[in-house]
Design a protein around this motif. Structure first.
Motif, PDB file in Angstrom:
ATOM      1  N   ARG A   1      23.726 -15.493   5.075  1.00  0.00           N
ATOM      2  CA  ARG A   1      23.672 -15.047   6.461  1.00  0.00           C
ATOM      3  C   ARG A   1      24.422 -16.033   7.364  1.00  0.00           C
ATOM      4  O   ARG A   1      25.057 -15.647   8.334  1.00  0.00           O
ATOM      5  CB  ARG A   1      22.221 -14.855   6.900  1.00  0.00           C
TER       6      ARG A   1
ATOM      7  N   PRO B   1      23.772 -12.093  11.961  1.00  0.00           N
ATOM      8  CA  PRO B   1      23.480 -10.753  11.439  1.00  0.00           C
ATOM      9  C   PRO B   1      22.069 -10.307  11.824  1.00  0.00           C
ATOM     10  O   PRO B   1      21.128 -11.085  11.789  1.00  0.00           O
ATOM     11  CB  PRO B   1      23.612 -10.926   9.927  1.00  0.00           C
TER      12      PRO B   1
ATOM     13  N   ALA C   1      26.955  -2.175   6.717  1.00  0.00           N
ATOM     14  CA  ALA C   1      26.723  -2.269   8.155  1.00  0.00           C
ATOM     15  C   ALA C   1      26.778  -0.892   8.810  1.00  0.00           C
ATOM     16  O   ALA C   1      27.452   0.012   8.322  1.00  0.00           O
ATOM     17  CB  ALA C   1      27.776  -3.183   8.791  1.00  0.00           C
TER      18      ALA C   1
ATOM     19  N   VAL D   1      23.025  -5.146   9.689  1.00  0.00           N
ATOM     20  CA  VAL D   1      23.863  -5.713   8.624  1.00  0.00           C
ATOM     21  C   VAL D   1      22.944  -6.088   7.468  1.00  0.00           C
ATOM     22  O   VAL D   1      22.016  -6.883   7.638  1.00  0.00           O
ATOM     23  CB  VAL D   1      24.635  -6.951   9.129  1.00  0.00           C
TER      24      VAL D   1
END
Length: 144
Positions: free
Chosen positions: A33, A44, A70, A48
């Motif tokens: 991440r 995110p 996404a 996502v």
């Protein structure tokens, strides 16, 4: 002898600095991440998911790759944040990135829509391949 010790120490330091902190085999780790945020400048959120990441930080031209799913809104946010432009061909940059990671698929990139941004001042190029029908994305940041 001092030169040999210096060379070995330098080589070990470069190796340790260049080692990736991102686990390219497991999605959604905290480190993955973080690489998403490093590439996009966006933390995110729930739009996502399934973030896989890879980094080659060895040398003067680091390369960062991420694959994720996404929503269209999240993709639009990335495109706007990075000031990306839609490309006619998805082949530009398609051969960049790691060769031996299953989620980094050149075949998927060739079937996806490519968006690209170049920043001469920061000496970076961003590529985003997006398949709207599946939400699959592959994102690459190359510092040169």
């Amino acid at each position: 002898m001092k030169l040999l010790i210096f060379c070995l120490t330098t080589a070990v330091l470069f190796f340790l600095i260049g080692c990736t902190r991102y686990n390219h085999d497991i999605p959604d780790t905290e480190a993955n991440r973080k690489v998403f945020k490093l590439i996009t400048g966006i933390a995110p959120d729930s739009k996502v998911k399934k973030i896989y990441a890879y980094a080659d930080e060895l040398g003067i031209d680091p390369l960062y790759c991420a694959a994720f799913t996404a929503t269209p809104q999240a993709v639009k946010q990335i495109i706007q944040k990075l000031n990306m432009k839609k490309q006619i061909s998805s082949a530009d940059g398609a051969d960049l990135g790691p060769d031996s990671i299953s989620w980094w698929s050149i075949e998927e990139r060739k079937k996806s829509q490519l968006y690209k941004a170049e920043n001469e001042k920061q000496r970076t190029i961003h590529y985003l391949w997006y398949a709207p029908e599946t939400g699959q994305c592959q994102l690459l940041k190359w510092c040169h």
